[in-house]
Design a protein around this motif. Structure first.
Motif, PDB file in Angstrom:
ATOM      1  N   ALA A  68       1.032  -1.152  -0.179  1.00 19.46           N
ATOM      2  CA  ALA A  68       0.035   0.224  -0.015  1.00 19.46           C
ATOM      3  C   ALA A  68       0.762   1.516   0.099  1.00 19.46           C
ATOM      4  CB  ALA A  68      -0.909   0.054   1.338  1.00 19.46           C
ATOM      5  N   ILE A  69       1.884   1.189   0.698  1.00 16.87           N
ATOM      6  CA  ILE A  69       2.830   2.239   0.829  1.00 16.87           C
ATOM      7  C   ILE A  69       3.671   2.452  -0.677  1.00 16.87           C
ATOM      8  CG2 ILE A  69       4.919   3.262   1.931  1.00 16.87           C
ATOM      9  CD1 ILE A  69       3.785   1.680   4.408  1.00 16.87           C
ATOM     10  N   SER A  76       6.322  -0.156  -7.116  1.00 19.75           N
ATOM     11  CA  SER A  76       5.660  -1.643  -7.338  1.00 19.75           C
ATOM     12  C   SER A  76       6.609  -2.438  -6.508  1.00 19.75           C
ATOM     13  CB  SER A  76       5.209  -2.147  -8.646  1.00 19.75           C
ATOM     14  OG  SER A  76       6.191  -2.330  -9.182  1.00 19.75           O
ATOM     15  N   TRP A  77       6.350  -3.680  -6.356  1.00 21.84           N
ATOM     16  CA  TRP A  77       7.268  -4.762  -6.170  1.00 21.84           C
ATOM     17  C   TRP A  77       8.349  -4.725  -6.642  1.00 21.84           C
ATOM     18  CZ3 TRP A  77       7.217  -5.675  -1.107  1.00 21.84           C
ATOM     19  CH2 TRP A  77       6.111  -6.034  -0.370  1.00 21.84           C
ATOM     20  N   ALA A 135      12.731   1.008  -2.080  1.00 23.43           N
ATOM     21  CA  ALA A 135      12.518   1.187  -3.695  1.00 23.43           C
ATOM     22  C   ALA A 135      13.073   2.259  -4.185  1.00 23.43           C
ATOM     23  CB  ALA A 135      10.864   1.092  -3.937  1.00 23.43           C
ATOM     24  N   VAL A 136      13.608   1.956  -5.608  1.00 21.93           N
ATOM     25  CA  VAL A 136      14.136   2.979  -6.568  1.00 21.93           C
ATOM     26  C   VAL A 136      13.238   2.898  -7.850  1.00 21.93           C
ATOM     27  CG1 VAL A 136      16.224   3.729  -7.710  1.00 21.93           C
ATOM     28  CG2 VAL A 136      16.432   2.728  -5.534  1.00 21.93           C
ATOM     29  N   LEU A 137      12.701   3.908  -8.171  1.00 17.98           N
ATOM     30  CA  LEU A 137      11.822   3.985  -9.215  1.00 17.98           C
ATOM     31  C   LEU A 137      12.357   4.435 -10.439  1.00 17.98           C
ATOM     32  CD1 LEU A 137      10.352   4.563  -6.473  1.00 17.98           C
ATOM     33  CD2 LEU A 137       8.420   5.193  -7.957  1.00 17.98           C
ATOM     34  N   SER A 138      12.133   3.829 -11.572  1.00 18.59           N
ATOM     35  CA  SER A 138      12.848   4.061 -12.857  1.00 18.59           C
ATOM     36  C   SER A 138      12.271   5.484 -13.412  1.00 18.59           C
ATOM     37  CB  SER A 138      12.720   3.062 -13.786  1.00 18.59           C
ATOM     38  OG  SER A 138      11.220   2.810 -13.864  1.00 18.59           O
TER      39      SER A 138
END
Length: 138
Positions: A68-69, A76-77, A135-138
């Protein structure tokens, strides 16, 4: 979200933290999810109870709370680089690994994140697992 501003993330399913911290924080393309436990979604005016007494119930709810966070923060995962799992009982390692593997197979995770599991006895009474994620987002 602005790329340079630090933004706190609290999904509607979560209660406000009991101290001055955030459930998640995003800055630029980095999202840190704070340690989550297996509390059921928030109900206004009530302290959240654990999903159940079993490791399975609590682990699946903990994953739902982390997810959810991640989603609230735009991740996403598949964006998770590192996950830390804290158990309160060394006897739960094998069962947790089984639950973990099945859950991420169902989620269609492309590449598994780096992860570590440790035993930690400081969780509130009745709680068996805590998980945090970076997490690192692209």
């Amino acid at each position: 979200m602005s790329n340079d501003k630090k933004t706190a993330i609290t999904p509607p399913t979560h209660t406000a933290p009991p101290a001055k911290f955030s459930h998640g924080v995003r800055k630029g393309n980095i999202l840190q999810v704070a340690g989550q436990v297996g509390f059921l979604p928030a109900v206004a005016g009530q302290a959240p109870p654990p999903a159940g007494p079993t490791l399975r119930e609590q682990t699946l709810q903990t994953f739902a709370n982390v997810k959810a966070i991640l989603e609230q923060g735009g991740a996403s995962w598949d964006d998770v680089m590192m996950m830390r799992v804290y158990l309160t009982d060394t006897g739960h390692f094998a069962e947790m690994n089984e639950i973990y593997n099945a859950y991420f197979e169902e989620q269609g995770l492309k590449e598994a994140p780096a992860a570590r599991t440790t035993v930690y006895v400081g969780l509130p009474a009745g709680l068996l697992i805590e998980i945090d994620a970076l997490a690192v987002l692209s």
